[in-house]
Design a protein around this motif. Structure first.
Motif, PDB file in Angstrom:
ATOM      1  N   MET A   1     -11.519 122.784 116.201  1.00 44.12           N
ATOM      2  CA  MET A   1     -12.484 123.382 115.261  1.00 44.12           C
ATOM      3  C   MET A   1     -11.917 123.344 113.834  1.00 44.12           C
ATOM      4  N   LYS A  25      -8.555 125.520 118.179  1.00 41.69           N
ATOM      5  CA  LYS A  25      -9.650 124.925 118.961  1.00 41.69           C
ATOM      6  C   LYS A  25     -10.753 125.950 119.176  1.00 41.69           C
ATOM      7  N   ALA A  26     -11.949 125.464 119.418  1.00 42.65           N
ATOM      8  CA  ALA A  26     -13.086 126.356 119.634  1.00 42.65           C
ATOM      9  C   ALA A  26     -12.803 127.288 120.802  1.00 42.65           C
ATOM     10  N   MET A  60     -13.079 121.507 108.952  1.00 45.11           N
ATOM     11  CA  MET A  60     -13.709 122.442 109.879  1.00 45.11           C
ATOM     12  C   MET A  60     -14.714 121.635 110.692  1.00 45.11           C
ATOM     13  N   GLU A  61     -14.563 121.631 111.980  1.00 38.85           N
ATOM     14  CA  GLU A  61     -15.421 120.857 112.878  1.00 38.85           C
ATOM     15  C   GLU A  61     -15.555 119.417 112.400  1.00 38.85           C
ATOM     16  N   GLY A  62     -14.450 118.867 111.967  1.00 42.23           N
ATOM     17  CA  GLY A  62     -14.436 117.472 111.551  1.00 42.23           C
ATOM     18  C   GLY A  62     -14.905 117.231 110.126  1.00 42.23           C
ATOM     19  N   ARG A  63     -15.448 118.248 109.477  1.00 37.48           N
ATOM     20  CA  ARG A  63     -15.916 118.070 108.094  1.00 37.48           C
ATOM     21  C   ARG A  63     -14.833 118.512 107.121  1.00 37.48           C
ATOM     22  N   TYR A  76     -19.736 126.964 106.282  1.00 34.78           N
ATOM     23  CA  TYR A  76     -19.170 126.126 107.339  1.00 34.78           C
ATOM     24  C   TYR A  76     -18.847 126.943 108.592  1.00 34.78           C
ATOM     25  N   LYS A 154     -18.324 131.157 113.043  1.00 31.60           N
ATOM     26  CA  LYS A 154     -17.757 130.583 114.261  1.00 31.60           C
ATOM     27  C   LYS A 154     -16.276 130.928 114.313  1.00 31.60           C
ATOM     28  N   THR A 186     -13.998 132.379 117.606  1.00 32.36           N
ATOM     29  CA  THR A 186     -12.689 131.760 117.489  1.00 32.36           C
ATOM     30  C   THR A 186     -11.954 132.524 116.397  1.00 32.36           C
TER      31      THR A 186
END
Ligand SMILES: Nc1ncnc2c1ncn2[C@@H]1O[C@H](COP(=O)(O)OP(=O)(O)OP(=O)(O)O)[C@@H](O)[C@H]1O
Ligand SMILES: [Mg+2]
Lengths: 234, 288
Positions: A1, A25-26, A60-63, A76, A154, A186
């Motif tokens: 994440m 991780k999430a 964050m989450e790949g962004r 985000y 999140k 998380t």
């Protein structure tokens, strides 16, 4: 994440973080432990973009969060409970919670989340019209965490939620962190209260003078000689 | 003797009506100071611009008065936002004295620009509202309307500040600006909105004053110092304090002016202010 790759940061001529890499991780709860001045708060500030990283990457989450202004980080899904709680001391508890739901995406769910926060902290419901500055230390921490939850994050960043609280209250704050993790959030938590926090989280990183010294599961860290000697006094 | 009392009552009521408009002006100035921590010394000059806006749109362009007033309010609101973005924002981190000098510079700039553009002649929108006769007293209808609208405006601001997200952010930002980004708040945007709101209140005050006063480039000097003094008297940045101080000050002007002489009203009011500065320099309710 959340991913940090070789992040360095500092203030003026002073470097506080040296190539810190870290992953959350999430669904995980992760702690960053370390002594005073290790750079724990700086680490969370860098993630929230309150200060800019000098090098390295945060995503964050790949962004990637590069070029994202600080006030958009919450969009985000990252909510940050700052060091010393930083409530709006002259506003009521409910106004503080309302501030947590400031972003348009959160406003639509205000009533529902307020209900959730009040169910998590019944004390906050009783005190909702009280001026936040007059709450007890433990209550202020509840309010600060509740405010962060109002945005529907999140990932929750917690900066020393147990600091400055009486031992029994510290106990209940860690109990609370455990519940928040169970609710599916998380969590990345910064703490000096090492023994306690390692009972709550899955994994942890040890940060010393701006560098990651050690990482592993809570059990591994509790077992390591370094932690035992230097931090637990065993 | 009975006659005397009726005129005294009339003076008290007139003071009350005046207090409403002064309270509106004080609210605008307090809002800006309370949130942004900068005193707009040029606040009354925004009112002057608003009065000219009503005059030009209504008397020169021939627009209906309500539309002229709406345009005036929106223009001064926009002027407030521009003032923040281009004049205040660059000096936000500067010493208070420099901020004061900058807004002082804007005061003289607006006065000089108004003289250049509008000329020095006195203008009047030529709307005269009747006097109301009430139990042997004569009360100005324009003042009564101004009082009611000013109260309405203040209630509106109160509801905005307490019932909306942006209003809550305006109250929050003055307490802890550094963590506003963690709430997803762009602090500069809140400052611009606050400045526009402060400007809009000056525009509203302009619409009310234009019904009672002639317009000229230095009209700001009639209200500017009084507004500033009221704000200090109430406690800088304390909106409730400013509200109360406005009514006290207006009574000094009105009743003092009636009992002695109109000029004496102002002398007494300013003497009261100076005395208060010795006795309670932090203001009636204390500043922020
Ligand atoms: N605004 C600042 N300007 C200059 N140096 C700073 C600033 N904030 C922190 N530092 C320095 O950066 C280093 C790391 O500080 P940081 O607050 O991140 O530590 P910390 O691990 O959170 O400590 P604590 O457990 O005491 O909260 C310290 O040496 C501190 O003096
Ligand atoms: Mg810290």
């Amino acid at each position: 994440m959340l991913n940090l790759a070789a992040v360095s940061a500092g203030y003026g001529g002073f470097q506080a973080l040296f190539e810190v890499s870290l992953e959350v991780k999430a669904g995980e709860s992760v702690a960053v432990i370390g002594p005073n001045g290790a750079g724990k708060t700086t680490l969370l500030r860098v993630i929230s973009k309150l200060i800019d990283a000098r090098s390295g990457e945060i995503s964050m989450e790949g962004r990637p969060l590069e070029n994202v202004p600080s006030y958009e980080v919450i969009g985000y899904g990252i909510a940050h409970v700052p060091e010393n709680r930083r409530l709006f001391a002259k506003l009521s508890v409910e106004d503080n919670l309302r501030m947590g739901a400031f972003i348009p995406a959160a406003r639509a769910k205000y009533a529902e989340r307020l209900e959730f926060v009040y169910s998590l902290f019944p004390r906050m419901r009783e005190r909702r019209h009280q001026i936040a500055g007059t709450l007890s230390g433990g209550e202020q921490q509840m309010c600060a965490i509740g405010r962060a939850l109002m945005s529907g994050p999140k990932l929750l960043l917690l900066d020393e939620p147990s600091a400055g609280l009486a031992p029994v209250v510290v106990q209940s704050i860690f109990e609370l962190v455990r519940r928040i993790c169970k609710e599916g959030y998380t969590v990345l938590i910064v703490e000096q209260n090492i023994r306690q926090v390692l009972k709550v989280v899955h994994r942890a990183y040890l940060l010393e003078t701006g560098r990651i010294r050690l990482s592993g599961t809570s059990a591994e860290l509790l077992d390591s000689d370094l932690i035992k000697k230097a931090y637990l006094g065993l | 003797m009975e006659f005397f009392d009726i005129f005294l009552l009339e003076a008290v009521i007139n003071g009350l009506l005046l207090g409403g408009v002064l309270a509106l002006l004080a609210l605008g100035l307090n809002l800006i100071f309370g949130v942004i921590d900068v005193v707009w010394i040029c606040y009354a000059e925004l009112v002057m611009i608003g009065m000219y806006a009503v005059y030009y749109t209504h008397n020169v362009f021939g627009w209906p008065l309500w539309l002229a007033m709406l345009v005036a309010i929106l223009s001064v609101a926009a002027l407030g936002a521009v003032l923040h973005q281009f004049v205040i924002r660059p000096v936000l981190a500067a010493e208070p004295i420099n901020q004061l000098l900058v807004t002082g510079g804007v005061l003289f700039f607006l006065q000089a620009a108004a003289t250049l553009v509008f000329g020095v002649e006195f203008r009047n929108i030529g709307v005269s509202l009747p006097a109301l006769q009430f139990g042997g007293m004569y009360l100005s209808f324009a003042r009564l309307i101004a009082f009611l609208v000013a109260l309405g405006g203040m209630v509106g601001v109160y509801l905005f500040l307490t019932r909306t997200y942006v209003g809550t952010a305006i109250r929050a930002i003055s307490q802890d600006r550094a963590i506003m980004p963690l709430m997803g708040v762009n602090a500069n945007r809140i400052f611009v909105i606050t400045s526009a709101l402060g400007g809009g209140l000056a525009g509203l005050a302009a619409c009310l004053l234009v019904l009672q006063y002639d317009i000229h480039p230095a009209i700001g000097l009639t209200f500017g110092p009084i507004t500033f003094i009221i704000v200090v008297l109430g406690g800088l940045g304390n909106m409730l304090g400013g509200f109360i101080a406005a009514f006290i000050f207006a009574q000094f002007i009105s009743v003092g002016g009636y009992v002695l002489h109109i000029e004496w009203g102002y002398v007494l009011a300013f003497l009261f202010f100076i005395a208060m500065m010795f006795w309670r320099p932090q203001g009636i309710l204390g500043g922020k």
